[in-house]
Design an enzyme around this catalytic site. Structure first.
Site, short mmCIF file in Angstrom:
data_model
loop_
_atom_site.label_atom_id
_atom_site.label_comp_id
_atom_site.label_asym_id
_atom_site.label_seq_id
_atom_site.Cartn_x
_atom_site.Cartn_y
_atom_site.Cartn_z
N GLN B 253 0.80 -1.15 0.10
CA GLN B 253 0.00 -0.02 0.10
C GLN B 253 0.91 1.20 0.12
OE1 GLN B 253 -3.13 -0.04 -0.34
NE2 GLN B 253 -3.14 2.06 -0.51
N HIS B 256 2.30 3.04 -3.16
CA HIS B 256 1.38 3.81 -4.15
C HIS B 256 1.97 5.14 -4.55
CE1 HIS B 256 -1.51 1.25 -5.85
NE2 HIS B 256 -1.76 0.68 -4.76
N GLU B 321 -10.53 2.02 2.27
CA GLU B 321 -10.82 1.44 1.12
C GLU B 321 -10.52 -0.07 0.99
OE1 GLU B 321 -7.92 2.90 -1.57
OE2 GLU B 321 -8.56 2.39 -3.26
N HIS B 322 -9.48 -0.55 1.38
CA HIS B 322 -9.42 -1.71 1.62
C HIS B 322 -9.15 -2.34 3.01
CE1 HIS B 322 -6.87 -0.35 -1.88
NE2 HIS B 322 -7.62 -1.25 -2.50
N ASP B 355 -6.47 -6.04 -6.42
CA ASP B 355 -6.09 -4.87 -7.39
C ASP B 355 -6.25 -5.37 -8.80
OD1 ASP B 355 -5.74 -3.21 -5.26
OD2 ASP B 355 -3.32 -3.31 -5.30
N HIS B 414 -52.03 21.27 -9.71
CA HIS B 414 -52.00 19.85 -9.67
C HIS B 414 -53.34 19.15 -9.50
CE1 HIS B 414 -47.66 20.74 -9.50
NE2 HIS B 414 -47.50 19.56 -9.51
#
Lengths: 436, 436
Positions: B253, B256, B321-322, B355, B414
């Site tokens: 991770q 990145h 996220e993960h 991934d 209406h």
């Protein structure tokens, strides 16, 4: 009401300005948001005094105010609310999503876990009109999704009160938390929280230009339903339609506000002429004439199509919020409609039926956004999580492919987390048993 | 890597700044967007020269360039792409939605019609790394949804070329339209169109801060997937986890970018210590050490939880996220996870598996947005239309309730569109037969 050909209408439509041109609003909206973020309730009360003209001691609606509201509205209204709630529930429960799992060879399990959003805020406009139906339409899908905490915020009047109709609807829907706050400041309070207002993870509900821009700004920190624009209707009518109905339905759209867009697409010149006359006559009997005339003049159009298929193509290009098919065999022609928020079939399914009672949501994509968005639904109040389980052997079988792709992306540590599992067999016995 | 208690971590997290604070970016992004809207290709080429350092004659990738790319990448990579595509398709086809209809007493038909978004644009980043996997992850769900036109845009290098890996992935996915454009200018071109680039209704795909802000700005005119932030992982490890695996996954991770957030939540002090040592050792063997060390130092955290249930509560507050559950009985504990983009179960399901190869999407909600949003999926490329048909009698039965609600909202026109249908029975015989 201007009459023109489908071709000319689509040219006219090309020149429509986009919502990002509203950027002159942004400065004031941003200022409001940051004040509320910094000062919380203090800023909120200051702005309520400034914009709504009332000094509030208490932001939250009290139980006493709920009771006053209940006695203020009559039984017939309560019955109508109940009918609406039941129909909205009956339709929306069909939208509920289940978590699912699949198994693949080698002991692989993949899945999608569906969970409700924990906290949601609903904005209900105040001002001239009140919107009890919006309370039901926004709250019920959230409840069916399983949302834990639902709060409503709506601007108070000059006496510091909120509409008894809105409170009665909140009660009917089972929502106890109602805040007296409106405008961009209410959106900021819901997004970031104040001493009184608990922050939420998603904000839904209609609002004016300030509310819409504030929602656009907080989007990302919280989720929002959509950037709502002016309301619109597109009626496709052939020669067999009832012109009195067509005119009445266009007028019901026009009364919303000056920016409302009542559009008729017809294959019949005679229908076009008769509807025009009907509109003139019926308008005289209506209350909100000034608004109606502005809407018809500025945005009302009667569009002549050569054929029904040109009419459908025109409607798909418009991507209207509401589409009425007042033609022969509307069901058969459903296949020809690709872009519309809600589709009303036949003579006796006018838009107001969908606005209040039929069950489908009346929060619909406006301004042509039906090309990419949907009515508000249960699906807007859940989120999904992917679930991945691979046993050791299954991982080994794809490891080479993963390492190739990771290397192509220059991410060697990604490859390493796979390699280390091939080199190293240690794992506690508990997990061995589980992973093979 | 900083070690702290769950309680202290959540306090630290409180002070995170929000994405709306990036407003200093907005001026330049807005300027880029309006230039592209006004000048089209001319502005696009000018900015490509300015930002990517290359003068382009042709914006669209040629068939010749596709062929060059195919010969530039090796067979093993193509095989890996094929495996990934097959697995991604197998998972995502489970997400396909059907239109549905229900009938209610009295001849009422209600339904939800599902249609694909017509045109979609996919942004693929360029620069240092290339992202063939993102091509598959963004394109395949759109294809399964039935999207008609899918275009990819990605920034060219200084020679005016785009990554052969990206082109090979586009070909594997069956996308022929690839534009050489990056940054906010590419987003503007997709949203509003230029002479070369056809406008789309939805823009998806990862990108840098400029791309993210541009997507936020065009949102409303077009739909977007999400405002993507830095990538993050949260690993929940008990005493039985394999510390070498845990360390390797945190490092995958961290590589990145500097802003990536590798988080370990563990109930075991010994696990915390061992993982720290492992990280130091393993980092030495890795290529992107500078990035990894920055990421670990700035955003890496080892969070000590008293109990597993505190660990789950912490993870749900982070909404990562993960999320990797490297604990005993991960399946059983799935019930305790409410907020996460993707959940990886057991020792042999590391994030890189998700991934690249497992099948679920790797476009996931970042920066805690898993509290309200979902992985990219087929559901992001369809829209729904409500369908409403009431026969005359059924309308009559709810007409009083509709009129009540309309009057409560001050919308008398209406009510009129309902009343006129009670007073007036004219309708062509075709439709009578149909509506009763």
């Amino acid at each position: 009401m201007k009459v023109l050909s489908a071709e000319h209408y689509l040219q006219e439509k090309q020149n429509k300005s986009s919502q990002t041109d509203d950027s002159h609003l942004d400065e004031s909206v941003m200022a409001i948001i940051s004040e509320v973020r910094q000062e919380g309730d203090k800023a909120l009360k200051r702005m309520t005094e400034k914009f709504d003209g009332v000094k509030l001691d208490r932001i939250t609606v009290s139980e006493e105010e709920f009771l006053q509201a209940e006695s203020a509205v009559n039984q017939a209204f309560k019955t109508a609310l109940k009918t609406a709630r039941e129909n909205i529930e009956a339709f929306h429960k069909e939208q509920k999503e289940q978590s699912w799992f699949i198994n693949q060879p080698g002991g692989i399990t993949l899945g999608q876990k569906v969970t409700p959003i924990e906290r949601v805020g609903v904005y209900i406009p105040g001002g001239k009109a009140s919107y009890p139906s919006s309370v039901l339409m926004n709250v019920i899908p959230a409840q069916l999704a399983g949302v834990n905490e639902i709060a409503i915020t709506t601007p108070p009047d000059r006496d510091g009160k909120v509409s008894p109709y809105v409170l009665a609807a909140a009660r009917e829907a089972g929502v106890d938390t109602v805040y007296k706050a409106g405008g961009a400041q209410a959106i900021a309070a819901l997004a970031y929280g104040t001493e009184t207002i608990q922050n939420v993870f998603k904000i839904v509900g209609p609002g004016n230009a300030y509310v819409a821009r504030a929602k656009k700004w907080v989007f990302g920190d919280v989720d929002i339903d959509m950037i709502a624009g002016p309301s619109e209707i597109c009626i496709i009518a052939d020669a067999t339609a009832n012109p009195r109905f067509v005119a009445a339905d266009l007028l019901s759209q026009a009364e919303h506000d000056e920016a409302a867009r009542p559009l008729l697409v017809t294959t019949s010149q005679q229908m076009a002429d008769t509807v025009r006359d009907e509109i003139t006559q019926q308008t005289e009997q209506l209350e909100r004439q000034a608004i109606i005339q502005q809407s018809l003049k500025q945005n009302g159009r009667i569009i002549l199509a050569e054929t029904l298929s040109e009419a459908f193509a025109t409607a798909n290009a418009i991507a209207p919020e509401h589409l009425q098919l007042m033609i022969q065999e509307p069901f058969v022609n459903l296949a020809n409609i690709t872009n519309a928020g809600a589709i009303f079939l036949g003579d006796y399914s006018p838009e107001p039926l969908g606005d209040y009672a039929a069950g489908p949501n009346h929060t619909l994509p406006t301004s042509g956004t039906a090309v990419f968005s949907s009515p508000l639904g249960v699906y807007d109040f859940v989120k999904r999580s992917s679930v991945i389980h691979y046993p050791k052997e299954a991982l080994n079988q794809v490891s080479e492919d993963i390492i190739r792709l990771a290397e192509a992306e220059g991410l060697t540590a990604h490859g390493q987390s796979i390699k280390i599992r091939k080199d190293d067999d240690h794992a506690s016995s508990d997990r061995q048993s589980q992973d093979s």
